[in-house]
Design a protein around this motif. Structure first.
Motif, PDB file in Angstrom:
ATOM      1  N   SER A  88       0.842  -1.196   0.000  1.00  7.82           N
ATOM      2  CA  SER A  88       0.000   0.000   0.000  1.00  7.82           C
ATOM      3  C   SER A  88       0.876   1.244   0.000  1.00  7.82           C
ATOM      4  O   SER A  88       2.052   1.198   0.351  1.00  7.82           O
ATOM      5  CB  SER A  88      -0.938   0.009   1.220  1.00  7.82           C
ATOM      6  N   LEU A  89       0.273   2.339  -0.415  1.00  8.17           N
ATOM      7  CA  LEU A  89       0.938   3.639  -0.451  1.00  8.17           C
ATOM      8  C   LEU A  89       0.087   4.642   0.313  1.00  8.17           C
ATOM      9  O   LEU A  89      -1.141   4.536   0.328  1.00  8.17           O
ATOM     10  CB  LEU A  89       1.106   4.118  -1.896  1.00  8.17           C
ATOM     11  N   GLU A  90       0.744   5.596   0.937  1.00 10.04           N
ATOM     12  CA  GLU A  90       0.037   6.677   1.617  1.00 10.04           C
ATOM     13  C   GLU A  90       0.266   7.959   0.831  1.00 10.04           C
ATOM     14  O   GLU A  90       1.402   8.355   0.593  1.00 10.04           O
ATOM     15  CB  GLU A  90       0.555   6.837   3.046  1.00 10.04           C
ATOM     16  N   ILE A  91      -0.826   8.590   0.432  1.00  8.51           N
ATOM     17  CA  ILE A  91      -0.775   9.851  -0.310  1.00  8.51           C
ATOM     18  C   ILE A  91      -1.317  10.953   0.586  1.00  8.51           C
ATOM     19  O   ILE A  91      -2.347  10.774   1.242  1.00  8.51           O
ATOM     20  CB  ILE A  91      -1.621   9.780  -1.599  1.00  8.51           C
ATOM     21  N   SER A  92      -0.625  12.073   0.608  1.00  7.59           N
ATOM     22  CA  SER A  92      -1.087  13.252   1.354  1.00  7.59           C
ATOM     23  C   SER A  92      -1.019  14.458   0.434  1.00  7.59           C
ATOM     24  O   SER A  92      -0.119  14.566  -0.396  1.00  7.59           O
ATOM     25  CB  SER A  92      -0.196  13.515   2.571  1.00  7.59           C
TER      26      SER A  92
END
Length: 130
Positions: A88-92
């Motif tokens: 998974s990736l975290e985008i902000s």
């Protein structure tokens, strides 16, 4: 003179939980609980974790307008030598109204579309991590 004994366990995966139970016998081969043993019970177990390796961040982050009301954020996955797949990736990013948006998405996706914008609006401070 007693020499300390050390045992090394190799090839454990990063971030692995380990638990070792210690059991000792006296010089006659008797366990600590045997009536002929003069020894004492050792600690129940020793517990720890191997050092965790964090995956590298995505590379080549870019954003493009695809409509007058939407942009797409794209990236390339890095070479990952940690032994664990990036799942998974975290985008902000900061929305036009100043609110921060934080999302977790599947790493198999090649981009993320931000919609609901009006013509001329921008999003700021885009970041992505694995």
């Amino acid at each position: 003179v007693r020499t300390p004994f050390m045992h090394r366990v190799d090839d454990l995966p990063p971030g692995c939980r380990v638990r070792f139970f210690l059991w000792a016998k006296n010089g006659q081969g008797k366990d600590w609980c045997d009536p002929l043993s003069l020894g004492f019970r050792s600690a129940g177990f020793i517990e720890g974790r191997t050092e965790s390796l964090l995956p590298p961040p995505p590379i080549n982050l870019r954003a493009h307008a695809i409509l007058s009301t939407a942009i797409i954020i794209q990236w390339d996955l890095p070479v990952n030598n940690t032994g664990h797949p990036i799942e998974s990736l975290e985008i902000s990013f900061e929305k036009p109204n100043g609110n921060q948006s934080h999302l977790t998405i599947d790493a198999k996706l090649e981009g993320y579309q931000v919609g609901g914008l009006t013509a001329g609006q921008t999003i700021r401070d885009i970041s992505i991590r694995s």
